[in-house]
Motif scaffolding. Structure first.
Motif, PDB file in Angstrom:
ATOM      1  N   THR A  39     -31.106 -85.959  95.381  1.00 31.98           N
ATOM      2  CA  THR A  39     -32.115 -85.068  94.793  1.00 31.98           C
ATOM      3  C   THR A  39     -33.477 -85.753  94.752  1.00 31.98           C
ATOM      4  O   THR A  39     -34.506 -85.146  95.080  1.00 31.98           O
ATOM      5  CB  THR A  39     -31.695 -84.678  93.363  1.00 31.98           C
ATOM      6  OG1 THR A  39     -30.344 -84.216  93.369  1.00 31.98           O
ATOM      7  CG2 THR A  39     -32.595 -83.585  92.809  1.00 31.98           C
ATOM      8  N   ALA A  69     -27.072 -82.463  96.100  1.00 38.12           N
ATOM      9  CA  ALA A  69     -28.449 -82.689  95.654  1.00 38.12           C
ATOM     10  C   ALA A  69     -28.813 -81.743  94.508  1.00 38.12           C
ATOM     11  O   ALA A  69     -29.866 -81.086  94.510  1.00 38.12           O
ATOM     12  CB  ALA A  69     -29.440 -82.539  96.811  1.00 38.12           C
ATOM     13  N   PHE A  75     -35.122 -78.864  86.302  1.00 33.53           N
ATOM     14  CA  PHE A  75     -33.904 -79.683  86.261  1.00 33.53           C
ATOM     15  C   PHE A  75     -33.152 -79.353  84.976  1.00 33.53           C
ATOM     16  O   PHE A  75     -33.764 -79.177  83.907  1.00 33.53           O
ATOM     17  CB  PHE A  75     -34.245 -81.180  86.278  1.00 33.53           C
ATOM     18  CG  PHE A  75     -34.514 -81.740  87.641  1.00 33.53           C
ATOM     19  CD1 PHE A  75     -33.587 -82.532  88.282  1.00 33.53           C
ATOM     20  CD2 PHE A  75     -35.706 -81.444  88.289  1.00 33.53           C
ATOM     21  CE1 PHE A  75     -33.835 -83.057  89.540  1.00 33.53           C
ATOM     22  CE2 PHE A  75     -35.968 -81.964  89.548  1.00 33.53           C
ATOM     23  CZ  PHE A  75     -35.035 -82.769  90.186  1.00 33.53           C
ATOM     24  N   ASP A  94     -22.355 -83.385  92.442  1.00 33.37           N
ATOM     25  CA  ASP A  94     -23.803 -83.201  92.229  1.00 33.37           C
ATOM     26  C   ASP A  94     -24.599 -84.032  93.228  1.00 33.37           C
ATOM     27  O   ASP A  94     -25.645 -83.602  93.724  1.00 33.37           O
ATOM     28  CB  ASP A  94     -24.186 -83.609  90.808  1.00 33.37           C
ATOM     29  CG  ASP A  94     -23.552 -82.729  89.754  1.00 33.37           C
ATOM     30  OD1 ASP A  94     -23.425 -81.510  89.995  1.00 33.37           O
ATOM     31  OD2 ASP A  94     -23.171 -83.260  88.689  1.00 33.37           O
ATOM     32  N   GLN A 149     -36.072 -83.921  97.104  1.00 31.75           N
ATOM     33  CA  GLN A 149     -36.824 -82.920  96.355  1.00 31.75           C
ATOM     34  C   GLN A 149     -37.937 -83.484  95.460  1.00 31.75           C
ATOM     35  O   GLN A 149     -38.806 -82.731  95.035  1.00 31.75           O
ATOM     36  CB  GLN A 149     -35.861 -82.104  95.482  1.00 31.75           C
ATOM     37  CG  GLN A 149     -34.728 -81.461  96.271  1.00 31.75           C
ATOM     38  CD  GLN A 149     -33.820 -80.623  95.385  1.00 31.75           C
ATOM     39  OE1 GLN A 149     -34.286 -79.955  94.476  1.00 31.75           O
ATOM     40  NE2 GLN A 149     -32.533 -80.662  95.663  1.00 31.75           N
ATOM     41  N   ARG A 174     -29.974 -80.235  90.951  1.00 32.55           N
ATOM     42  CA  ARG A 174     -31.113 -80.523  90.074  1.00 32.55           C
ATOM     43  C   ARG A 174     -30.608 -80.704  88.637  1.00 32.55           C
ATOM     44  O   ARG A 174     -30.756 -79.821  87.791  1.00 32.55           O
ATOM     45  CB  ARG A 174     -32.144 -79.403  90.139  1.00 32.55           C
ATOM     46  CG  ARG A 174     -32.897 -79.359  91.453  1.00 32.55           C
ATOM     47  CD  ARG A 174     -33.938 -78.274  91.441  1.00 32.55           C
ATOM     48  NE  ARG A 174     -34.706 -78.260  92.690  1.00 32.55           N
ATOM     49  CZ  ARG A 174     -35.654 -77.409  92.962  1.00 32.55           C
ATOM     50  NH1 ARG A 174     -35.978 -76.453  92.082  1.00 32.55           N
ATOM     51  NH2 ARG A 174     -36.293 -77.444  94.116  1.00 32.55           N
TER      52      ARG A 174
END
Length: 406
Positions: free
Chosen positions: A209, A149, A181, A145, A213, A151
């Motif tokens: 992430t 990256a 997410f 993960d 983001q 969510r």
């Protein structure tokens, strides 16, 4: 023999009930105050120890440096002087058990018709091990993960309660800064930190992430701070020196130049808090002990009056064969019985007072067998200590002079 003396002492106290009660009253108040203060102090110590345990053990916070604008110094972490390469180098140091880089930020989080403003922390899977933070549902994110990256989010207990109520959050979708997410886990409650911050009001997402983001970063290889865990408490000074030397070398800081990073020892801060609590407990106990001393002086005063009033009785007992040690033992037993009965009532009052004060003030109060045993021992000691002088005075009386006393 002893039983006979106890019966006589009990009969003598029963003949002056009000005076006996007033004598006990000092011990009741003294012992009750000591037990109550000890319970509140120990409860505070346990509360601090629990809070320290929730922070994780043997931790350092390594923060990036600060900016200086027109002579004004910014907050720690305001310049990108701490990089992921630094974090990886720290992880290679001896006696370092784990490192978790962290990029924090605040965000409005939405689920359905509910929303909540909270802190979002971007980190790595090692974060949960370094903080020793378990999950009550779901799972934490993985290295996969982190690399992709993804969510995904692990939410704290406070966030779960405000967004989902009694509903199970795992598998649900939340929106952080309008980005969806997937909630994959819920953290176990930790409560407040030492500075009063709610540790459960947080969301943990993969570091990549958060950087790419959510919060953006002009320096994608930098992090705001990192948590470093030493293998033991004894190794912490050695680890702190090693981190300082490593970062100064990596940042090419010359001799005499200030560090462009900050290292805080959380265990030292926690120990200062715990030490402060212990000192406060001792101070409360010392203040309460003054009332116990006053109670002991009251026993001696009343016993001296009793010896004076019973001078003829003492003379008669000596005339019919009582020895000096019998007189001494009788008055000592009276002082001891007054102390012990006063202690029993005082313990009950102290326990009730501690529980009541804890409930009213919303703080912990812990009554232990050790504190009650100590109260009994101190009460017996006070009775013997302050009762010895009147008892000795009675035992040293001349039988003839005692019989002549009017």
């Amino acid at each position: 023999m002893i039983l006979q003396l106890v019966r006589e002492a009990w009969r003598a106290m029963g003949a002056n009930r009000m005076r006996t009660f007033l004598t006990m009253l000092g011990m009741m108040i003294g012992v009750g105050a000591v037990v109550m203060m000890a319970a509140i102090g120990q409860g505070a110590q346990v509360a601090v120890q629990r809070t320290i345990a929730t922070m994780g053990s043997n931790l350092f916070i390594v923060s990036a440096g600060w900016t200086v604008t027109s002579g004004a110094r910014g907050a720690s972490g305001s310049t990108p002087t701490l990089t992921l390469a630094d974090v990886r180098a720290i992880a290679e140091l001896p006696s370092v058990a784990g490192v978790a880089p962290i990029q924090p930020g605040s965000a409005q989080v939405v689920h359905g018709s509910s929303n909540w403003s909270t802190q979002v922390y971007g980190s790595t899977p090692s974060y949960f091990e370094v903080r020793d933070w378990r999950l009550t549902a779901g799972t934490s994110f993985s290295e996969s993960d982190l690399r992709s990256a993804a969510r995904v989010a692990v939410i704290g207990d406070t966030v779960a309660g405000n967004l989902f109520g009694t509903e199970n959050p795992v598998g649900q979708t939340i929106r952080i800064r309008n980005s969806p997410f997937l909630v994959i886990g819920v953290l176990a409650p930790k409560g407040q930190s030492l500075d009063g911050r709610d540790q459960d009001d947080a969301i943990i997402v993969p570091l990549t992430t958060a950087q790419r983001q959510l919060f953006g970063n002009r320096f994608p290889d930098s992090v705001r701070f990192a948590m470093v865990q030493a293998v033991s408490e004894e190794a912490m000074p050695r680890v702190e020196r090693a981190i300082t030397a490593l970062l100064r070398q990596r940042h090419r800081l010359q001799e005499g130049m200030d560090n462009d990073f900050t290292i805080r020892n959380l265990s030292a801060i926690a120990e200062v808090q715990a030490q402060t609590t212990r000192v406060m407990s001792l101070l409360l106990g010392a203040i309460a002990s003054v009332s116990l001393l006053v109670g002991g002086i009251g026993i001696m005063n009343i016993m001296l009056v009793s010896v004076t009033e019973r001078t003829r009785e003492i003379g008669i007992r000596m005339a019919i064969g009582a020895r000096r040690r019998d007189i001494l033992l009788q008055f000592l037993l009276e002082a001891l019985i007054v102390s012990v009965i006063g202690c029993v009532v005082g313990v009950a009052l102290g326990v009730a007072g501690a529980l009541g004060a804890g409930r009213v003030a919303g703080m912990a109060a812990l009554v232990t067998a050790g504190s009650i045993t100590l109260a009994f021992a101190v009460a017996a000691g006070v009775g013997i200590f302050f009762g010895f002088y009147p008892a000795r005075k009675a035992a040293l009386m001349s039988p003839i002079e005692a019989l002549r006393y009017q």
